[in-house]
Design an enzyme around this catalytic site. Structure first.
Site, mmCIF file in Angstrom:
data_model
loop_
_atom_site.group_PDB
_atom_site.id
_atom_site.type_symbol
_atom_site.label_atom_id
_atom_site.label_comp_id
_atom_site.label_asym_id
_atom_site.label_seq_id
_atom_site.Cartn_x
_atom_site.Cartn_y
_atom_site.Cartn_z
ATOM 1 N N ASP A 31 10.968 -12.448 2.493
ATOM 2 C CA ASP A 31 9.981 -11.726 3.316
ATOM 3 C C ASP A 31 8.569 -12.025 2.829
ATOM 4 O O ASP A 31 7.743 -11.135 2.659
ATOM 5 C CB ASP A 31 10.259 -10.227 3.264
ATOM 6 C CG ASP A 31 9.554 -9.482 4.410
ATOM 7 O OD1 ASP A 31 9.139 -10.156 5.369
ATOM 8 O OD2 ASP A 31 9.423 -8.257 4.326
ATOM 9 N N GLY A 81 2.675 4.698 0.451
ATOM 10 C CA GLY A 81 3.208 3.756 1.431
ATOM 11 C C GLY A 81 4.523 4.235 2.001
ATOM 12 O O GLY A 81 5.332 4.868 1.319
ATOM 13 N N GLU A 82 4.731 3.956 3.295
ATOM 14 C CA GLU A 82 5.981 4.321 3.961
ATOM 15 C C GLU A 82 6.573 3.082 4.608
ATOM 16 O O GLU A 82 5.879 2.320 5.277
ATOM 17 C CB GLU A 82 5.730 5.393 5.024
ATOM 18 C CG GLU A 82 5.249 6.714 4.459
ATOM 19 C CD GLU A 82 5.059 7.765 5.544
ATOM 20 O OE1 GLU A 82 6.069 8.331 5.993
ATOM 21 O OE2 GLU A 82 3.910 7.971 5.958
ATOM 22 N N ALA A 121 12.317 2.490 2.351
ATOM 23 C CA ALA A 121 11.918 3.310 1.208
ATOM 24 C C ALA A 121 10.485 3.769 1.364
ATOM 25 O O ALA A 121 9.704 3.191 2.128
ATOM 26 C CB ALA A 121 12.083 2.518 -0.092
ATOM 27 N N VAL A 177 6.951 4.705 -0.915
ATOM 28 C CA VAL A 177 6.342 4.304 -2.180
ATOM 29 C C VAL A 177 5.342 5.376 -2.616
ATOM 30 O O VAL A 177 4.509 5.828 -1.833
ATOM 31 C CB VAL A 177 5.633 2.939 -2.043
ATOM 32 C CG1 VAL A 177 5.075 2.508 -3.401
ATOM 33 C CG2 VAL A 177 6.598 1.891 -1.515
#
Length: 729
Positions: free
Chosen positions: A136, A20-21, A25, A27
């Site tokens: 969030d 993940g991007e 950050a 991941v």
């Protein structure tokens, strides 16, 4: 190739692939070589790592989030900081996001929606009690297992990207479709902001569409601040009315008007599940038929001229401050946003707005006229009117709302409704009533609650007793905790001193102590399965059970797959064979050898407690001396008496007594004398006695022979004889 792949952080987290991007950050999937398990590692991007102030906030907040421990929250295992790299090690979830599931299903059933939202609210309640706000909440940040279990990710991460000293608009952060009004304005956000986002998600689950949705993310943010969403039941009439009320209450614009805690929202959901017809009163003075068609305002896509746009859009329907580029979902594509050219203003919107205003004014006048006809004296109509529904209303509000009725309190009682709410009315809704008619109502004293005892640092057995003594149910969760001794409680859910209704299940977190490499198995045979599960849970063993009929009490362990004294890893699985409490059925095979001198036809019968449980076929001693039989019965260690019957004379005798295990099909002899039994029933062969010699018949006595006359001699002689005879006479 990504430069981080192949690295080993802190000598234990070996990075294997990028999964993940995000803006803040990246991941990665990694392997914890110490614990030999798969984890997820979130590595802070370089531009954030160079800010000392940001690193300080990131470090402090990460440590705070790491204390969260809840079944519906992705666990934080470790946080690492060095001059070159900063990272968070998290639980790796092999599942899909709730967003993917919702896109696939489009419209969820209310039961599935409530199932998901309940888990999300429990996670939020756990975090909020510890001062951590998510900020969030969105389907992309929620993972789902195949069994429907929910895991909320990225608690508090959004807070990292907020910098002190910015303007209110610069501080706004979050995904615009789920952002709260105060968050969109850049105001201070708290737990109530998360609850607004949950309300938006529940709206989307049940309707298949977001409450506010346009091509312009800034417009969406403005709608959250100023517009009222269309009622969900207008989009999907199958939505239960109480769920619509829950959504409306959660999405109130003013934080003070919506749910104040996740627990409040959970309680309303529980009340709805217990009574699908419950009325909360969050949509005031709206008959049900009006609720199905009512909507509050038209959706507008116009953005105020003075609303800053340059710092708010990134083309991904999200709002950020100039430094807020975070969205660590695993599957979203981040691309630069290009502003659309300014559209030419049209007269259509003002004309449409004017028409809408006229329509609303006519509707308001029409409704006001209807209300006036019902609740004011009308000399031209009947004085009787339909009884309104008072249940769920505050008593004082009901008295004010219906002055024509004489509403009197019949009693006050504990109930599921809040204090002073009406839960019973003497006249059913819709029945005809007249002005001044007396209506008796029952008013709630509120839900009868108990406070969860503080059992932190108790032994789990003592904690269970304390909780059950207050009418609460208990469920244990065993977790490793290096700071708390084994079998000691370190947390509960709901938390200590929190008010709950009797019968609520309290999740009790019990320490498994420090990491255990291996355990030495003990014997659980003969013990209760519940006790074995507790001990195995403390060790970290997974437990499987198999049931088997047995005379042992139900739940008694009969066998175990790991033998006593055997050493196994703490994450092993042990299988227990557990008694059903039912006597096992089976057959015991026996062979009776008849004596060599036996003869005749016989049967063998079995008696248990003087009740015949078995009888053989006819057995002929003259045909075979070896006679196999099969005795069928129930139980273990059962004493059975075998009896021999001679069919020629119906005489009986005991062959022997035996202990039989019908489960195993075995037997042992208590006593036995087969020869004596055959002798007793006269079943032995006997030599025939010799026949006695015949007695001679008696001989008849011989009859006397008749006298015969002597032959006559001459006369001379005759005379001499006669004379002699005469002389003798």
């Amino acid at each position: 190739m990504d430069k981080n792949i192949g690295k080993k952080l802190d000598g234990r987290y070996e990075i294997t692939e990028l999964i993940g991007e995000g803006g803040m950050a990246d991941v990665y999937k990694a392997v914890d070589v110490v614990d030999n398990k798969v984890v997820a590692v979130k590595i802070l991007k370089k531009e954030f790592a160079e800010s000392e102030e940001f690193l300080r906030r990131f470090r402090n907040e990460s440590k705070a989030i790491a204390v969260l421990s809840h079944p519906n929250i992705v666990k934080i295992y470790d946080v690492g900081f060095s001059e070159k790299i900063q990272f968070i090690v998290m639980e790796y979830i092999d599942g899909i996001t709730l967003k993917e599931y919702m896109e696939n299903e489009r419209v969820l059933s209310w039961k599935d929606s409530v199932h998901f939202v309940t888990q999300i609210l429990r996670a939020l309640q756990h975090a909020h009690e510890r001062g951590i706000v998510h900020r969030d909440i969105k389907p992309q940040n929620i993972m789902m297992f195949t069994d429907g279990t929910i895991k909320v990710m990225d608690f508090g991460i959004a807070k990292f990207a907020r910098e002190e000293g910015k303007t209110a608009t610069d501080q706004a952060i979050g995904t615009v479709h789920y952002i709260s009004p105060e968050q969109a304005r850049g105001d201070i956000t708290d737990a109530k902001s998360d609850l607004y986002s949950v309300g938006v998600m529940l709206y989307e689950m049940l309707t298949g569409q977001k409450p506010f949705d346009t091509d312009n993310p800034v417009s969406i943010a403005v709608m959250h601040m100023h517009n009222i969403a269309e009622l969900p039941r207008r989009i999907n009439p199958d939505i239960p009315l109480p769920l619509e009320e829950i959504i409306v209450h959660a999405m109130e614009k003013n934080p003070a008007d919506r749910y104040q805690t996740a627990l409040e929202m959970l309680r309303d959901i529980d009340r709805f599940k217990a009574d699908p017809d419950v009325h909360f009163g969050y949509i005031t003075n709206q008959p049900e038929q009006d609720m199905k068609t009512r909507y509050f305002s038209a959706v507008t896509e116009e953005v105020p001229d003075d609303f800053p746009e340059e710092d708010y859009t990134n083309g991904n329907d999200e709002i950020y401050s100039e430094n807020d580029v975070y969205d660590d979902t695993y599957d979203e594509d981040y691309s630069d946003f290009e502003e659309e050219p300014e559209k030419k203003k049209s007269l259509f919107v003002p004309v449409l707005s004017a028409v809408t205003v006229v329509v609303i004014m006519v509707a308001v006048f029409f409704i006001a006229t209807l209300i006036k006809n019902v609740f004011t004296e009308d000399k031209t109509t009947s004085s009787e009117f339909a009884m309104p529904n008072l249940v769920g209303m505050d008593y004082n509000q009901a008295v004010e709302a219906y002055p024509k009725l004489d509403i009197q309190v019949e009693s006050t009682e504990w109930s599921e409704l809040e204090k002073d709410k009406i839960f019973y009315q003497s006249v059913p809704e819709g029945d005809g009533v007249k002005k001044g008619e007396r209506i008796k109502v029952k008013v709630s004293l509120g839900a009868k609650t108990v406070k969860v005892p503080n059992v932190i640092n108790y032994h789990y057995k003592t904690a269970e007793e304390a909780l059950r003594a207050d009418g609460l149910e208990v469920e244990f969760k065993y977790q490793e905790n290096n700071d708390v001794e084994e079998e000691i409680v370190f947390d509960t859910e709901p938390g200590a001193l929190e008010e709950v209704t009797p019968g609520t299940t309290v999740l009790v977190y019990v320490s498994k102590g420090k990491d255990v490499e291996e355990i030495e198995m003990e014997s659980f045979i003969g013990k209760k399965i519940e006790d074995a599960k507790v001990q195995c849970g403390i060790w970290g063993l997974s437990v499987r059970t198999e049931k088997k009929d047995s005379g042992k009490p139900e739940g008694t362990i009969l066998e175990q797959s790991i033998e006593e004294g055997e050493k196994v890893p703490a994450d092993s699985t042990i299988t227990f064979v557990v008694s059903t409490g039912k006597e096992p059925e089976g057959t015991v095979d026996m062979t009776f050898y008849f004596p060599g001198e036996s003869t005749g036809r016989f049967t063998i019968s079995g008696y248990q407690n003087n009740v015949k449980i078995f009888e053989s076929f006819t057995l002929s001693a003259d045909y075979s001396k070896e006679n196999p039989i099969s005795v069928t019965g129930k139980g273990n260690d059962v004493e059975v008496t075998m009896v021999l019957t001679n069919l020629s004379n119906n005489m009986t005798a005991v062959l022997g007594k035996y202990t039989m295990d019908f489960e195993e099909g075995t037997f042992s002899t208590i006593s036995e004398d087969i020869d004596l039994a055959f002798i007793t029933v006269d079943g032995m062969y006997k030599e025939p006695e010799p026949e006695p010699a015949p007695t001679p018949a008696p001989q008849p006595e011989p009859e006397p022979e008749p006298e015969t006359e002597a032959p006559q001699a001459d006369d001379e002689n005759s005379d001499d004889s006669a004379s002699e005879d005469g002389e003798e006479e």
